[in-house]
Design an enzyme around this catalytic site. Structure first.
Site, short mmCIF file in Angstrom:
data_model
loop_
_atom_site.label_atom_id
_atom_site.label_comp_id
_atom_site.label_asym_id
_atom_site.label_seq_id
_atom_site.Cartn_x
_atom_site.Cartn_y
_atom_site.Cartn_z
CB SER A 81 11.12 47.02 70.52
OG SER A 81 11.27 47.60 71.79
CG ASN B 294 2.73 50.80 81.83
OD1 ASN B 294 2.85 50.94 80.60
ND2 ASN B 294 3.37 51.59 82.69
CG HIS C 207 7.85 52.60 84.43
ND1 HIS C 207 7.45 53.77 83.80
CD2 HIS C 207 8.78 52.96 85.35
CE1 HIS C 207 8.12 54.78 84.33
NE2 HIS C 207 8.91 54.32 85.27
CB ALA D 232 15.97 43.63 81.03
C1 GRF Z 1 9.80 51.04 76.82
O1 GRF Z 1 10.98 51.48 77.42
C2 GRF Z 1 8.72 50.89 77.84
O2 GRF Z 1 9.18 50.46 79.08
C3 GRF Z 1 8.21 52.30 77.97
O3 GRF Z 1 8.22 52.79 76.65
C4 GRF Z 1 9.23 52.12 75.90
C5 GRF Z 1 8.57 51.53 74.67
O4 GRF Z 1 9.50 51.03 73.76
N1 GRF Z 1 6.92 52.31 78.59
P1 GRF Z 1 9.03 50.15 72.52
O5 GRF Z 1 8.04 51.01 71.73
O6 GRF Z 1 8.38 48.92 73.07
O7 GRF Z 1 10.25 49.86 71.74
#
Ligand code: GRF
Length: 198
Positions: free
Chosen positions: A18, A112, A114, A178
């Site tokens: 996403s 990255n 997080h 967010a």
């Molecule tokens: C997100 O929460 C990101 O912060 C973490 O992994 C998740 C990935 O979600 N590193 P998506 O695949 O982008 O929906």
């Protein structure tokens, strides 16, 4: 900046993608300073790869690396990124520890996202950690990738209030909203800052 000079960005994912989708859609704005030239990752069945393909973005699939093939995987990935003339790499839910040689190869060029307010809660299970601690806020962070897990210089953060009755799922969903705002904006600011001597 002329539009011919858009920064070339590759995105690495392991799952839903996403955040990758947020980048793809943000990049459609004519004034967006980057374009997504490649999506790849370590899980050939990741739903995000199929989404990227449907959106007309180039996808390269690799078999899931094992302990024995991990070094080869990162070498192959690096070669594919270079062949695509990627200038930046975004880890968007790429659930692998990136080896030091790969980090060094993309020093200052790999970001990255997080799901916590770093330096709080590196690694996994950030939302349950924030709930267990009774924090007033959770949030998300975009940072540069260094050899230290979730420890590189912070580029941008968004605070997200923790509501009474929040569960891991409800908090995760709100933090994700967010994230989708923060990542495209932080990437735009970073590539623009690097390209504009002012
Ligand atoms: C997100 O929460 C990101 O912060 C973490 O992994 C998740 C990935 O979600 N590193 P998506 O695949 O982008 O929906």
């Amino acid at each position: 900046m002329s539009m011919a000079e858009k920064a070339r960005v590759a995105v690495l994912i392991s799952g839903r993608g996403s955040n990758m989708a947020a980048l793809i859609y943000a990049a459609r704005a004519t004034d967006c300073p980057y374009k997504i030239v490649l999506v790849s990752g370590d899980k050939p069945d990741a739903p995000g790869l199929a989404l990227a393909e449907s959106e007309g973005v180039r996808v390269v699939r690799f078999p899931s690396p094992t302990v024995a093939t991990k070094t080869q995987f990162f070498n192959d990935l690096n070669r594919v990124l270079r062949e695509a003339s990627a200038e930046y790499v975004v880890l968007a839910g790429f659930m692998r520890i990136v080896p030091d040689a790969f980090v060094a190869a993309w020093h200052g060029r790999m970001l990255n996202i997080h799901p916590s307010l770093l330096p709080n809660y590196r690694g996994l299970h950030t939302h349950s950690a924030a709930l267990d601690a009774g924090d007033a806020h959770a949030g998300c962070t975009v940072h540069l990738v260094t050899a230290e897990l979730d420890g590189g210089p912070i580029l941008a953060q968004t605070k997200v209030a923790i509501l009474p009755g929040d569960t891991v799922a409800s908090l995760e969903e709100r933090v994700r909203i967010a994230e989708h705002q923060l990542l495209p904006r932080a990437l735009a600011a970073y590539v623009s800052r690097e390209r504009d001597p002012e």
